[in-house]
Design an enzyme around this catalytic site. Structure first.
Site, PDB file in Angstrom:
ATOM      1  N   LYS A  46     -77.052  -8.613  10.745  1.00  0.00           N
ATOM      2  CA  LYS A  46     -76.058  -8.903   9.877  1.00  0.00           C
ATOM      3  C   LYS A  46     -75.417 -10.541  10.605  1.00  0.00           C
ATOM      4  O   LYS A  46     -75.541 -10.581  11.617  1.00  0.00           O
ATOM      5  CB  LYS A  46     -75.050  -7.758  10.014  1.00  0.00           C
ATOM      6  CG  LYS A  46     -74.486  -7.355  11.238  1.00  0.00           C
ATOM      7  CD  LYS A  46     -73.359  -6.316  11.213  1.00  0.00           C
ATOM      8  CE  LYS A  46     -72.940  -5.959  12.568  1.00  0.00           C
ATOM      9  NZ  LYS A  46     -71.735  -4.962  12.612  1.00  0.00           N
ATOM     10  N   ARG A 140     -62.751   4.346   9.316  1.00  0.00           N
ATOM     11  CA  ARG A 140     -63.097   2.957   9.066  1.00  0.00           C
ATOM     12  C   ARG A 140     -63.998   3.253   7.808  1.00  0.00           C
ATOM     13  O   ARG A 140     -63.524   3.861   6.786  1.00  0.00           O
ATOM     14  CB  ARG A 140     -63.828   2.213  10.105  1.00  0.00           C
ATOM     15  CG  ARG A 140     -63.825   0.802  10.144  1.00  0.00           C
ATOM     16  CD  ARG A 140     -64.586   0.145  11.216  1.00  0.00           C
ATOM     17  NE  ARG A 140     -65.807   0.516  11.323  1.00  0.00           N
ATOM     18  CZ  ARG A 140     -66.941   0.073  12.248  1.00  0.00           C
ATOM     19  NH1 ARG A 140     -66.387  -1.147  12.833  1.00  0.00           N
ATOM     20  NH2 ARG A 140     -68.168   0.380  12.393  1.00  0.00           N
ATOM     21  N   TYR A 268     -53.995 -32.227  24.136  1.00  0.00           N
ATOM     22  CA  TYR A 268     -52.454 -32.207  23.311  1.00  0.00           C
ATOM     23  C   TYR A 268     -51.632 -31.224  24.247  1.00  0.00           C
ATOM     24  O   TYR A 268     -52.021 -30.465  25.135  1.00  0.00           O
ATOM     25  CB  TYR A 268     -52.847 -31.097  22.159  1.00  0.00           C
ATOM     26  CG  TYR A 268     -53.545 -31.471  21.068  1.00  0.00           C
ATOM     27  CD1 TYR A 268     -52.657 -32.634  20.220  1.00  0.00           C
ATOM     28  CD2 TYR A 268     -54.853 -31.387  20.524  1.00  0.00           C
ATOM     29  CE1 TYR A 268     -53.509 -33.290  19.227  1.00  0.00           C
ATOM     30  CE2 TYR A 268     -55.432 -32.101  19.419  1.00  0.00           C
ATOM     31  CZ  TYR A 268     -54.539 -33.099  18.695  1.00  0.00           C
ATOM     32  OH  TYR A 268     -55.106 -33.630  17.601  1.00  0.00           O
ATOM     33  N   MET A 316     -59.628 -29.230  17.891  1.00  0.00           N
ATOM     34  CA  MET A 316     -60.745 -28.802  16.979  1.00  0.00           C
ATOM     35  C   MET A 316     -62.094 -29.410  17.150  1.00  0.00           C
ATOM     36  O   MET A 316     -63.245 -28.600  16.832  1.00  0.00           O
ATOM     37  CB  MET A 316     -60.064 -29.007  15.700  1.00  0.00           C
ATOM     38  CG  MET A 316     -60.819 -28.732  14.545  1.00  0.00           C
ATOM     39  SD  MET A 316     -60.222 -29.459  12.989  1.00  0.00           S
ATOM     40  CE  MET A 316     -58.926 -28.118  12.925  1.00  0.00           C
TER      41      MET A 316
END
Length: 371
Positions: A46, A140, A268, A316
């Site tokens: 998966k 779940r 930043y 980013m």
């Protein structure tokens, strides 16, 4: 120096970050898991094979001891068929309006967690192979124990009509990464009860599977006739009991270097300032490419076989590395993480730096990174 990046001459390579998967490591891990259980081994691929490439991991696992494949959605199963893989495939997480007809036609087994799913599959056509899914303690996916007997009776009725063939019963342990947790015994007990209820309903499923990676390594009582292993194939052991072979290496080129004075702020918010005069290297990848922003202040990469700290906040698209007095040229390759054989950071370390699990790191590498 001014605020512009000073680019030093060097062997510039026109490429960006790169992800390399070692399928020999996948093969070795698969053999280890196949040897740990007497039952069948399902290779869970998966999330694009836990970020390692579903088709490549699946082929390798099937050649080294696995006989089944597992995915979540039907959409993950069909590309395996398109790639020519003919091993049994199980899909276990689908909405009620999923394309069950295509799955049946492509010989994809389907997990059934509810009466509604059973009815939807029966409406889609005949011949579906299904695995009834019991919630063994996670609240779940899977049928709640209170709904289990009715689901088993309905499945037996559908089987008598020829609509489906009930070939499996499945569950999942929520605390298998902690082998001594008493919830594991409770989960095994509930699963055993679920099998007995299915049998009392007239079902005789040949497949019973509860164990995933951690339980396959640490809990033989949970193995039954098949074990499902995903993270372990690519070198992740949630139980931290077994040495596996990590299969993923992430590298990035240095695209800029500069010399800065003591006190120069970086990134930043100016969250880090150089405590001394130093050399900085710029790498063209960031949180959009899968580097967790939460690893700020702890993360490291390797250049020329030496670890250096990532400084300033992860952006980013880029990170800055403090290389000290080392001379680094544009075009050199930094190893962000790898198996650790050459001293480079590992996926496990990045997970620790970000206070997360290895699974999140390997499945989070973005599409901009070349495979």
């Amino acid at each position: 120096m001014n605020a512009l990046m000073a680019v030093h001459p060097g062997p510039v390579r026109r490429r960006g970050p790169s992800l390399t998967v070692d399928l020999d490591a996948v093969a070795a891990n698969t053999k280890l898991f196949a040897a740990r259980t007497e039952g069948a081994l399902m290779a869970v691929v998966k999330a694009d094979g836990f970020g390692h490439g579903a088709v490549g991991v699946a082929r390798t696992a099937l050649s080294n001891g696995a006989s089944w494949l597992g995915v979540t959605s039907i959409d993950e199963a069909l590309p395996l068929r398109d790639a020519g893989l003919r091993a049994p495939v199980l899909s276990w997480l689908n909405p009620l309006d999923a394309d069950f007809a295509t799955a049946i036609g492509s010989r994809v087994d389907l997990a059934v967690p509810s009466r509604e799913h059973l009815d939807a599959i029966c409406r889609a056509g005949i011949g579906a192979r299904i695995h009834l899914q019991l919630d063994t303690g996670m609240a779940r996916d899977g049928a709640a124990p209170s709904a289990w007997a009715a689901l088993c009776r309905a499945a037996r009725h559908a089987e008598r009509l020829g609509s489906v063939s009930v070939v499996g019963v499945m569950g999942h342990l929520g605390c298998a990464d902690e082998p001594a947790d008493p919830d594991n015994a409770a989960g095994r007990t509930r699963f055993a009860w679920g099998i007995e209820v299915a049998r009392a309903s007239g079902l005789r499923p040949p497949l019973r599977h509860l164990a995933a990676t951690a339980a396959t390594l640490t809990d033989p009582l949970s193995h039954h006739t098949m074990s499902r292993v995903g993270a372990g194939l690519v070198g992740i052991d949630p139980s931290h009991t077994t040495v596996l072979s990590p299969a993923m290496t992430l590298t990035a080129p240095v695209v800029g270097v500069r010399r800065v004075r003591a006190g120069t702020p970086v990134g930043y918010g100016h969250a880090w300032s150089a405590p001394r005069a130093t050399n900085l290297a710029l790498l063209p990848l960031g949180y959009a490419d899968g580097l967790p922003r939460a690893s700020y202040g702890r993360a490291e990469v390797s250049l020329r076989g030496v670890r250096h700290q990532v400084v300033g906040r992860i952006s980013m698209d880029q990170v800055v590395v403090d290389v000290g007095e080392a001379t680094v040229a544009v075009g050199e390759t930094a190893t962000v993480f790898g198996p650790g054989h050459a001293g480079e950071p590992t996926v496990a370390e990045w997970a620790s730096w970000a206070d997360t699990i290895e699974h999140e790191i390997v499945t989070g590498i973005g599409s901009r990174v070349a495979r």
